[in-house]
Design a protein around this motif. Sequence first.
Motif, PDB file in Angstrom:
ATOM      1  N   LEU A 183       0.820  -1.209   0.000  1.00  0.00           N
ATOM      2  CA  LEU A 183       0.000   0.000   0.000  1.00  0.00           C
ATOM      3  C   LEU A 183       0.853   1.257   0.000  1.00  0.00           C
ATOM      4  CD1 LEU A 183      -2.842  -1.021   2.500  1.00  0.00           C
ATOM      5  CD2 LEU A 183      -2.829  -1.161  -0.004  1.00  0.00           C
ATOM      6  N   GLU A 184       1.973   1.224   0.711  1.00  0.00           N
ATOM      7  CA  GLU A 184       2.860   2.377   0.734  1.00  0.00           C
ATOM      8  C   GLU A 184       3.490   2.600  -0.643  1.00  0.00           C
ATOM      9  OE1 GLU A 184       4.678   5.720   2.036  1.00  0.00           O
ATOM     10  OE2 GLU A 184       3.147   4.537   3.093  1.00  0.00           O
ATOM     11  N   ASN A 185       3.887   1.532  -1.294  1.00  0.00           N
ATOM     12  CA  ASN A 185       4.481   1.662  -2.625  1.00  0.00           C
ATOM     13  C   ASN A 185       3.472   2.169  -3.650  1.00  0.00           C
ATOM     14  OD1 ASN A 185       7.111   0.883  -2.000  1.00  0.00           O
ATOM     15  ND2 ASN A 185       6.695  -1.292  -2.327  1.00  0.00           N
ATOM     16  N   LEU A 186       2.238   1.675  -3.590  1.00  0.00           N
ATOM     17  CA  LEU A 186       1.215   2.146  -4.527  1.00  0.00           C
ATOM     18  C   LEU A 186       0.873   3.614  -4.269  1.00  0.00           C
ATOM     19  CD1 LEU A 186      -1.175  -0.943  -4.699  1.00  0.00           C
ATOM     20  CD2 LEU A 186       0.405  -0.127  -6.465  1.00  0.00           C
ATOM     21  N   LYS A 187       0.890   4.013  -3.030  1.00  0.00           N
ATOM     22  CA  LYS A 187       0.664   5.417  -2.688  1.00  0.00           C
ATOM     23  C   LYS A 187       1.759   6.291  -3.304  1.00  0.00           C
ATOM     24  CE  LYS A 187       0.069   8.454   1.348  1.00  0.00           C
ATOM     25  NZ  LYS A 187      -0.008   8.483   2.832  1.00  0.00           N
ATOM     26  N   LYS A 188       3.011   5.853  -3.185  1.00  0.00           N
ATOM     27  CA  LYS A 188       4.133   6.591  -3.780  1.00  0.00           C
ATOM     28  C   LYS A 188       4.024   6.612  -5.302  1.00  0.00           C
ATOM     29  CE  LYS A 188       7.503   5.612  -0.102  1.00  0.00           C
ATOM     30  NZ  LYS A 188       8.727   4.866   0.265  1.00  0.00           N
ATOM     31  N   LEU A 189       3.625   5.472  -5.874  1.00  0.00           N
ATOM     32  CA  LEU A 189       3.507   5.383  -7.322  1.00  0.00           C
ATOM     33  C   LEU A 189       2.458   6.352  -7.857  1.00  0.00           C
ATOM     34  CD1 LEU A 189       4.611   3.698  -9.761  1.00  0.00           C
ATOM     35  CD2 LEU A 189       2.564   2.260  -9.483  1.00  0.00           C
ATOM     36  N   SER A 190       1.375   6.525  -7.101  1.00  0.00           N
ATOM     37  CA  SER A 190       0.289   7.408  -7.541  1.00  0.00           C
ATOM     38  C   SER A 190       0.714   8.870  -7.621  1.00  0.00           C
ATOM     39  CB  SER A 190      -0.916   7.270  -6.605  1.00  0.00           C
ATOM     40  OG  SER A 190      -0.640   7.822  -5.325  1.00  0.00           O
ATOM     41  N   LYS A 191       1.818   9.201  -6.989  1.00  0.00           N
ATOM     42  CA  LYS A 191       2.323  10.576  -7.025  1.00  0.00           C
ATOM     43  C   LYS A 191       3.243  10.813  -8.226  1.00  0.00           C
ATOM     44  CE  LYS A 191       2.181  10.858  -1.963  1.00  0.00           C
ATOM     45  NZ  LYS A 191       0.878  11.539  -1.931  1.00  0.00           N
ATOM     46  N   LYS A 192       3.535   9.750  -8.971  1.00  0.00           N
ATOM     47  CA  LYS A 192       4.376   9.857 -10.153  1.00  0.00           C
ATOM     48  C   LYS A 192       3.499  10.019 -11.396  1.00  0.00           C
ATOM     49  CE  LYS A 192       8.001   9.109  -7.597  1.00  0.00           C
ATOM     50  NZ  LYS A 192       9.002  10.178  -7.326  1.00  0.00           N
ATOM     51  N   ASN A 193       4.112  10.511 -12.447  1.00  0.00           N
ATOM     52  CA  ASN A 193       3.379  10.751 -13.684  1.00  0.00           C
ATOM     53  C   ASN A 193       3.355   9.480 -14.532  1.00  0.00           C
ATOM     54  OD1 ASN A 193       1.984  12.126 -15.709  1.00  0.00           O
ATOM     55  ND2 ASN A 193       3.886  12.772 -16.724  1.00  0.00           N
ATOM     56  N   VAL A 194       2.651   8.455 -14.020  1.00  0.00           N
ATOM     57  CA  VAL A 194       2.552   7.176 -14.722  1.00  0.00           C
ATOM     58  C   VAL A 194       1.102   6.700 -14.699  1.00  0.00           C
ATOM     59  CG1 VAL A 194       4.921   6.481 -14.228  1.00  0.00           C
ATOM     60  CG2 VAL A 194       3.104   5.877 -12.615  1.00  0.00           C
ATOM     61  N   ASP A 195       0.771   5.858 -15.659  1.00  0.00           N
ATOM     62  CA  ASP A 195      -0.562   5.253 -15.688  1.00  0.00           C
ATOM     63  C   ASP A 195      -0.582   4.025 -14.795  1.00  0.00           C
ATOM     64  OD1 ASP A 195      -1.629   7.115 -17.448  1.00  0.00           O
ATOM     65  OD2 ASP A 195      -1.067   5.954 -19.223  1.00  0.00           O
ATOM     66  N   ILE A 196      -1.699   3.850 -14.067  1.00  0.00           N
ATOM     67  CA  ILE A 196      -1.839   2.734 -13.131  1.00  0.00           C
ATOM     68  C   ILE A 196      -3.189   2.054 -13.357  1.00  0.00           C
ATOM     69  CG2 ILE A 196      -1.899   2.017 -10.705  1.00  0.00           C
ATOM     70  CD1 ILE A 196      -0.420   4.653 -10.050  1.00  0.00           C
ATOM     71  N   TYR A 224      -9.180   4.016   0.233  1.00  0.00           N
ATOM     72  CA  TYR A 224      -7.741   4.034  -0.034  1.00  0.00           C
ATOM     73  C   TYR A 224      -7.454   4.617  -1.427  1.00  0.00           C
ATOM     74  CZ  TYR A 224      -3.104   2.345  -1.306  1.00  0.00           C
ATOM     75  OH  TYR A 224      -1.811   2.275  -1.753  1.00  0.00           O
ATOM     76  N   ILE A 225      -8.206   4.176  -2.423  1.00  0.00           N
ATOM     77  CA  ILE A 225      -8.003   4.674  -3.784  1.00  0.00           C
ATOM     78  C   ILE A 225      -8.262   6.177  -3.856  1.00  0.00           C
ATOM     79  CG2 ILE A 225      -8.885   4.569  -6.160  1.00  0.00           C
ATOM     80  CD1 ILE A 225      -9.435   1.562  -5.639  1.00  0.00           C
ATOM     81  N   LEU A 226      -9.312   6.627  -3.180  1.00  0.00           N
ATOM     82  CA  LEU A 226      -9.683   8.040  -3.240  1.00  0.00           C
ATOM     83  C   LEU A 226      -8.771   8.929  -2.399  1.00  0.00           C
ATOM     84  CD1 LEU A 226     -13.561   7.612  -2.989  1.00  0.00           C
ATOM     85  CD2 LEU A 226     -12.270   8.286  -5.028  1.00  0.00           C
ATOM     86  N   ASN A 227      -8.426   8.475  -1.215  1.00  0.00           N
ATOM     87  CA  ASN A 227      -7.705   9.327  -0.270  1.00  0.00           C
ATOM     88  C   ASN A 227      -6.188   9.158  -0.315  1.00  0.00           C
ATOM     89  OD1 ASN A 227     -10.226  10.282   0.663  1.00  0.00           O
ATOM     90  ND2 ASN A 227     -10.393   8.571   2.101  1.00  0.00           N
ATOM     91  N   ASP A 228      -5.729   7.912  -0.393  1.00  0.00           N
ATOM     92  CA  ASP A 228      -4.279   7.668  -0.386  1.00  0.00           C
ATOM     93  C   ASP A 228      -3.676   7.764  -1.781  1.00  0.00           C
ATOM     94  OD1 ASP A 228      -3.379   6.384   2.501  1.00  0.00           O
ATOM     95  OD2 ASP A 228      -5.476   6.061   2.044  1.00  0.00           O
ATOM     96  N   MET A 229      -4.443   7.349  -2.788  1.00  0.00           N
ATOM     97  CA  MET A 229      -3.939   7.413  -4.159  1.00  0.00           C
ATOM     98  C   MET A 229      -4.555   8.566  -4.947  1.00  0.00           C
ATOM     99  SD  MET A 229      -3.703   3.370  -5.266  1.00  0.00           S
ATOM    100  CE  MET A 229      -2.671   3.747  -6.694  1.00  0.00           C
ATOM    101  N   ASN A 230      -5.416   9.349  -4.288  1.00  0.00           N
ATOM    102  CA  ASN A 230      -6.068  10.494  -4.944  1.00  0.00           C
ATOM    103  C   ASN A 230      -6.760  10.107  -6.252  1.00  0.00           C
ATOM    104  OD1 ASN A 230      -5.256  12.568  -3.029  1.00  0.00           O
ATOM    105  ND2 ASN A 230      -3.180  12.199  -3.780  1.00  0.00           N
ATOM    106  N   ASN A 231      -7.231   8.848  -6.301  1.00  0.00           N
ATOM    107  CA  ASN A 231      -7.937   8.315  -7.474  1.00  0.00           C
ATOM    108  C   ASN A 231      -7.103   8.437  -8.751  1.00  0.00           C
ATOM    109  OD1 ASN A 231     -10.070   6.940  -8.599  1.00  0.00           O
ATOM    110  ND2 ASN A 231     -11.415   8.714  -8.794  1.00  0.00           N
ATOM    111  N   LYS A 232      -5.787   8.382  -8.607  1.00  0.00           N
ATOM    112  CA  LYS A 232      -4.883   8.525  -9.760  1.00  0.00           C
ATOM    113  C   LYS A 232      -4.693   7.166 -10.440  1.00  0.00           C
ATOM    114  CE  LYS A 232      -3.754  12.935  -9.441  1.00  0.00           C
ATOM    115  NZ  LYS A 232      -2.441  13.300  -8.910  1.00  0.00           N
ATOM    116  N   ILE A 233      -5.778   6.599 -10.886  1.00  0.00           N
ATOM    117  CA  ILE A 233      -5.707   5.324 -11.604  1.00  0.00           C
ATOM    118  C   ILE A 233      -6.515   5.433 -12.887  1.00  0.00           C
ATOM    119  CG2 ILE A 233      -5.415   3.994  -9.477  1.00  0.00           C
ATOM    120  CD1 ILE A 233      -8.349   3.094  -9.784  1.00  0.00           C
ATOM    121  N   LYS A 234      -6.090   4.653 -13.889  1.00  0.00           N
ATOM    122  CA  LYS A 234      -6.850   4.624 -15.131  1.00  0.00           C
ATOM    123  C   LYS A 234      -8.172   3.890 -14.933  1.00  0.00           C
ATOM    124  CE  LYS A 234      -5.266   4.155 -19.164  1.00  0.00           C
ATOM    125  NZ  LYS A 234      -4.711   3.611 -20.427  1.00  0.00           N
TER     126      LYS A 234
END
Length: 316
Positions: free
Chosen positions: A210-223, A246-256
């Motif tokens: 979960l920590e790694n996915l949170k960090k990944l969501s802050k990068k300019n990549v598609d998930i 988690y998707i909305l708050n920790d990853m800011n919904n930064k997923i495809k």
Amino acid sequence: MSKKGTVFNVQRFTLHDGPGIRTEFFLKGCPLRCIWCGNPESFKSYIQPGVFQNKCISEEKCGDCKIVCPSENILIFKEGKLSAIDSSKCIRCMKCMAICPSDAIKQWGKIMSVEECMNEILKDKGFYEKSNGGVTVSGGDPILQIDFALQLFKSCKEEAIHTCFESTFYGQWNEIEKILPYTNLFISDLKHMDSSIHKKYTGVGNDLILENLKKLSKKNVDIILRIPVIPGINDSMDNIKITADYILNDMNNKIKVLQLLSFMHLGEEKYKSLGMNYNMNNLDFNRKIFQNKIIEIQQYFISKGINCTIGTKEQN
């Protein structure tokens, strides 16, 4: 020098793990042991023999495997046919596989160089260009062969080929960072949000993931995120609601997209070939009721503003 990796399957013209037509490399070795996994041959990082007893001609009529095996009491016969290989004694020389005339012994995995992989990839470059496809590295988990995956993706980038990295993300962030500049798309699972339950069914907790996915969501990549929906394990609405938060708050919904993958009984024969127990046969559920529940889960995610599909088809 071209790096080498241990690959257990190469699939051309695949359509499920990333956009367009793709070539997918499945690498051996995985840090998780999900009880529902359909690819037990991916668990270990080394080449393994698998036994398919129904193909064995018989010890009496053939017995070539016994002749070439360098050790005694490794090959186990049942009712006159090869039924197992003692993995604790096997040195994995694969001589038995090479001589078997009936393919009763399968080699799970082979060593491939980046150059050999690129030779396969470039055969289909025209298909990638026409379909916006590319190359996917999966597993197992390629995070255990990160340097091999990195060099492969560097080579793909030199050919302007789209790359996708499918991983559990159970690994160190500094290893994941290596591949970020060369990866267009990442795919990962959210198997369960409760770390203790996650450990019960996968062998590890989920904090690092979960920590790694949170960090990944802050990068300019598609998930792309996926939930392998398993009846009675992770399909409760409590778990689904925590997943959405988690998707909305920790990853800011930064997923495809979030993809819901319905549980299927897969891989039982492969488990048997490796002398392993398949523990999902006892999972008893009504398929129609289960599919209706998956629709309910999808509708909940959509109601929260999360792009969610059933299956691997992407929707924007």
